[in-house]
Design an enzyme around this catalytic site. Structure first.
Site, PDB file in Angstrom:
ATOM      1  N   SER A 144       0.870  -1.180   0.000  1.00 50.75           N
ATOM      2  CA  SER A 144       0.000   0.000   0.000  1.00 50.75           C
ATOM      3  C   SER A 144       0.899   1.219   0.000  1.00 50.75           C
ATOM      4  CB  SER A 144      -0.849  -0.003   1.280  1.00 50.75           C
ATOM      5  OG  SER A 144      -1.488   1.241   1.466  1.00 50.75           O
ATOM      6  N   TYR A 157      -2.102   0.402  10.726  1.00 50.44           N
ATOM      7  CA  TYR A 157      -2.081  -0.134   9.360  1.00 50.44           C
ATOM      8  C   TYR A 157      -0.769   0.231   8.661  1.00 50.44           C
ATOM      9  CZ  TYR A 157      -3.740  -0.839   4.526  1.00 50.44           C
ATOM     10  OH  TYR A 157      -3.888  -1.241   3.219  1.00 50.44           O
TER      11      TYR A 157
HETATM   12  C1  8X3 Z   1      -5.032   1.654   1.318  1.00 54.63           C
HETATM   13  C2  8X3 Z   1      -4.520   3.055   1.243  1.00 54.63           C
HETATM   14  O1  8X3 Z   1      -4.713   5.385   2.271  1.00 54.63           O
HETATM   15  O2  8X3 Z   1      -6.310   3.741   3.039  1.00 54.63           O
HETATM   16  O3  8X3 Z   1      -4.021   0.721   1.416  1.00 54.63           O
HETATM   17  O4  8X3 Z   1      -4.024   3.634   3.735  1.00 54.63           O
HETATM   18  S1  8X3 Z   1      -4.915   3.953   2.653  1.00 54.63           S
END
Ligand code: 8X3
Length: 259
Positions: A144, A157
């Site tokens: 990502s 995340y």
């Molecule tokens: C997804 C992109 O901006 O939601 O992997 O982290 S974000």
């Protein structure tokens, strides 16, 4: 001029994790159309079986194998089903919550590390010998843009995706000279059925706000297209890292919204 990629031999297998929806499902469809025998894995058996049937009905080759990427014993068992594998697409993962560091849930952080990083580690370790045995293997890590820079509320995340990024970068160093490429595809804002909904525990309004006013977020097919492109380059061409964003997104925190 670049040599055109030869179509894969009919026996070439591409394993896709998280193939039950979104980027994983779109990638499975596109790799099957490119000539791979796709093996769809995910926890949701009904979904991957339905997708395998759909791909087969379109005249391509697909099988479904229910699998939790965090269950190492199950992953090792899965690996015994193959002699060689051409492509592994580590796509399973996702985000849970968007709380600041001060109040984020440690359990969410742990689960994100487990699915995104350990899941990728499990599959990669278990299948690396099979990828190498193919004589021309490719490991794809679907990370990502969150693996490359941070944003407020994203730390859990972002930390997990940085982990995946480091895994890909390190693996490439460690296996250089062996016949396996390591490709990382880092998507930005992709509108899929489940990503934002999962992140916000089913809260439709919060999920919808992620994409509010954005004229054209990326689709799962856009990302699948870049993965398929990278995988189908000639064997000596390693696409190390592809960052893919919609035109309306200049960075993780700079998004053009209309209205
Ligand atoms: C997804 C992109 O901006 O939601 O992997 O982290 S974000």
């Amino acid at each position: 001029m670049a040599t055109a990629a030869a179509p894969p031999a009919p026996s070439r297998i591409a394993v896709v994790t998280g193939a039950s929806s979104g980027i994983g499902a779109a990638t499975a469809r596109q790799l099957a159309a490119a000539g791979y025998r796709v093996v769809l894995t995910a926890r949701r058996k009904d979904r991957i079986e339905a997708l395998a049937e759909e791909i087969e009905a379109a005249g391509h080759k697909a099988t479904a194998y229910p699998l939790d990427v965090t269950d190492r014993e199950a992953v090792d068992e899965f690996a015994t089903a193959f002699r060689t594998i051409g492509v592994l697409v580590n796509n399973a993962g996702g985000a849970l919550g968007a709380d600041p560091v001060a109040t984020g849930d440690p359990d969410d952080w742990r689960r994100m590390y487990e699915t995104n990083v350990i899941g990728t580690l499990n599959l990669t370790q278990a299948l690396l010998p099979k990828l190498e045995a193919s004589g021309d293997g490719t490991v794809v890590v679907v990370s990502s843009t969150a693996g490359l820079s941070t944003y407020e509320g994203g730390a859990g995340y972002v930390a997990a995706k940085h982990g995946e990024h480091v895994l890909a970068e390190t693996l490439r160093l460690e296996i250089v000279g062996r016949p396996v490429r390591v490709v990382e595809v880092a998507p930005g804002m992709v509108k899929t059925d489940e990503f934002a909904l999962t992140r916000f525990a089913g809260d439709q309004d919060r999920a919808a706000k992620v994409y509010q006013g954005v004229a054209a977020p990326l689709t799962a097919d856009d990302v699948a297209d870049t993965i398929t492109w990278a995988v189908t380059r000639p064997a000596h061409v390693n696409i190390d890292l592809l960052v893919v964003r919609p035109r309306a997104q200049a960075s993780n925190t700079k998004v053009h919204r209309e209205g």
